[in-house]
Design a protein around this motif. Structure first.
Motif, mmCIF file in Angstrom:
data_model
loop_
_atom_site.group_PDB
_atom_site.id
_atom_site.type_symbol
_atom_site.label_atom_id
_atom_site.label_comp_id
_atom_site.label_asym_id
_atom_site.label_seq_id
_atom_site.Cartn_x
_atom_site.Cartn_y
_atom_site.Cartn_z
ATOM 1 N N ARG A 115 0.843 -1.200 0.000
ATOM 2 C CA ARG A 115 0.000 0.000 0.000
ATOM 3 C C ARG A 115 0.879 1.251 0.000
ATOM 4 O O ARG A 115 0.556 2.247 -0.649
ATOM 5 C CB ARG A 115 -0.927 0.009 1.209
ATOM 6 C CG ARG A 115 -1.913 1.179 1.151
ATOM 7 C CD ARG A 115 -2.930 1.153 2.253
ATOM 8 N NE ARG A 115 -3.946 2.181 2.018
ATOM 9 C CZ ARG A 115 -4.899 2.492 2.878
ATOM 10 N NH1 ARG A 115 -4.994 1.858 4.028
ATOM 11 N NH2 ARG A 115 -5.775 3.434 2.588
ATOM 12 N N HIS A 116 1.982 1.188 0.710
ATOM 13 C CA HIS A 116 2.904 2.320 0.724
ATOM 14 C C HIS A 116 3.450 2.572 -0.684
ATOM 15 O O HIS A 116 3.644 3.728 -1.078
ATOM 16 C CB HIS A 116 4.048 2.045 1.696
ATOM 17 C CG HIS A 116 4.997 3.182 1.860
ATOM 18 N ND1 HIS A 116 4.618 4.427 2.317
ATOM 19 C CD2 HIS A 116 6.334 3.272 1.615
ATOM 20 C CE1 HIS A 116 5.664 5.232 2.362
ATOM 21 N NE2 HIS A 116 6.715 4.556 1.927
ATOM 22 N N ALA A 117 3.704 1.494 -1.431
ATOM 23 C CA ALA A 117 4.173 1.655 -2.808
ATOM 24 C C ALA A 117 3.150 2.428 -3.635
ATOM 25 O O ALA A 117 3.520 3.278 -4.462
ATOM 26 C CB ALA A 117 4.436 0.285 -3.432
ATOM 27 N N GLU A 118 1.865 2.164 -3.406
ATOM 28 C CA GLU A 118 0.816 2.912 -4.117
ATOM 29 C C GLU A 118 0.808 4.374 -3.681
ATOM 30 O O GLU A 118 0.594 5.286 -4.499
ATOM 31 C CB GLU A 118 -0.546 2.269 -3.870
ATOM 32 C CG GLU A 118 -0.653 0.830 -4.375
ATOM 33 C CD GLU A 118 -0.266 0.700 -5.835
ATOM 34 O OE1 GLU A 118 -0.777 1.496 -6.657
ATOM 35 O OE2 GLU A 118 0.547 -0.184 -6.162
ATOM 36 N N ASP A 119 1.058 4.608 -2.396
ATOM 37 C CA ASP A 119 1.147 5.990 -1.919
ATOM 38 C C ASP A 119 2.304 6.724 -2.590
ATOM 39 O O ASP A 119 2.201 7.916 -2.895
ATOM 40 C CB ASP A 119 1.338 6.018 -0.397
ATOM 41 C CG ASP A 119 0.065 5.676 0.365
ATOM 42 O OD1 ASP A 119 -1.038 5.946 -0.153
ATOM 43 O OD2 ASP A 119 0.177 5.137 1.489
ATOM 44 N N LEU A 120 3.407 6.021 -2.809
ATOM 45 C CA LEU A 120 4.552 6.640 -3.480
ATOM 46 C C LEU A 120 4.186 7.053 -4.902
ATOM 47 O O LEU A 120 4.556 8.141 -5.362
ATOM 48 C CB LEU A 120 5.741 5.684 -3.496
ATOM 49 C CG LEU A 120 6.348 5.311 -2.145
ATOM 50 C CD1 LEU A 120 7.477 4.301 -2.331
ATOM 51 C CD2 LEU A 120 6.860 6.543 -1.413
ATOM 52 N N LEU A 121 3.447 6.202 -5.602
ATOM 53 C CA LEU A 121 3.038 6.542 -6.962
ATOM 54 C C LEU A 121 2.125 7.765 -6.970
ATOM 55 O O LEU A 121 2.230 8.622 -7.856
ATOM 56 C CB LEU A 121 2.334 5.352 -7.614
ATOM 57 C CG LEU A 121 3.209 4.121 -7.926
ATOM 58 C CD1 LEU A 121 2.357 3.018 -8.519
ATOM 59 C CD2 LEU A 121 4.345 4.490 -8.878
ATOM 60 N N LYS A 122 1.236 7.858 -5.992
ATOM 61 C CA LYS A 122 0.348 9.017 -5.914
ATOM 62 C C LYS A 122 1.121 10.301 -5.624
ATOM 63 O O LYS A 122 0.654 11.396 -5.950
ATOM 64 C CB LYS A 122 -0.715 8.782 -4.840
ATOM 65 C CG LYS A 122 -1.733 7.697 -5.197
ATOM 66 C CD LYS A 122 -2.710 7.482 -4.061
ATOM 67 C CE LYS A 122 -3.675 6.349 -4.407
ATOM 68 N NZ LYS A 122 -4.616 6.066 -3.282
#
Length: 238
Positions: free
Chosen positions: A226-233
């Motif tokens: 989920r943190h990886a998705e936050d990084l993309l955002k």
């Protein structure tokens, strides 16, 4: 003596910088004055933070810091992350302000912690009271990741943390433990964002997504993914 209370008193450039940020994290303003000296008090349950404004203050020069010991590290981090998403549309992971995610800290005897760097440049460091410390030395990439976390999350030196990780990720055995490999790639992507390297961050998240994981590892890494998705955002558009 008993029932003592210690409240951190931290600097900021402007009360208008820190108040909205902490309100997004679930704090309430309990007192505010502009004259004769800017002063702000904030409260979230039993956590109190006080701030004083300094004209011309540069957050990059701040040495303000405090340690907050909490019963449930994951729960408070999750609440903060939800607040940031609601207020800013994303978790702030680079620049000032920003928030790291819970990771074991070699310099805290293996206990997990995360940090908030607020708009005043102050480091609010959270550590779990009841978290079980990681014991033993797994060696290899896991040990290197731990060393990088000390440099990046505890000492605020993302450049040194990136250099440490880059050498380990380039080794042939970097992918021997897929779960650790994903953790390292996602953390390196976070460091890339802090260093102003968005394309490198995007590439590293892509590599992390492509690592084959079994169901058990994927469940264990749910927070990391989920943190990886936050990084993309958090990546700039365009």
């Amino acid at each position: 003596m008993a029932n003592e209370t210690t409240i951190p008193l931290l600097p900021c450039r402007s009360l208008d910088d820190v108040a909205p940020f902490y309100q997004a994290l679930g704090f309430e303003v309990t007192y505010r004055q502009e004259r004769p000296n800017p002063y702000l008090t904030l409260r979230r349950e039993d956590l109190h933070l006080h701030f004083f404004g300094m004209a011309g203050f540069d957050p990059a020069d701040s040495y303000g810091s405090c340690l907050v010991v909490v019963d449930d590290l994951v729960a408070i981090h999750g609440a903060f992350a939800d607040g940031l998403r609601a207020a800013y549309g994303k978790v702030l992971v680079a620049g000032v302000p920003r928030m790291t995610r819970p990771r074991p800290r070699r310099n805290q005897e293996g206990h997990s912690g995360f940090s908030i760097v607020d708009p005043g440049g102050n480091w609010i460091r959270f550590v779990g009271r009841a978290t079980q410390a990681e014991t033993g030395d797994r060696g290899g990439l896991a040990r290197t990741l731990g060393n990088a976390v000390v440099q990046g999350d505890s000492r605020g030196n993302p450049g040194q943390a990136a250099r440490i990780l880059d050498g380990a990720l380039a080794r042939p055995d970097a992918a021997d433990d897929p779960a650790v490999h994903v953790e390292a790639l996602v953390y390196r992507a976070e460091l890339a964002l802090q260093l102003g390297e968005p394309e490198a961050a995007r590439e590293l998240v892509g590599k992390a997504r492509s690592v084959p994981l079994d169901d058990e590892s994927r469940a264990r890494l749910a927070g990391t993914l989920r943190h990886a998705e936050d990084l993309l955002k958090a990546l700039p558009h365009g």
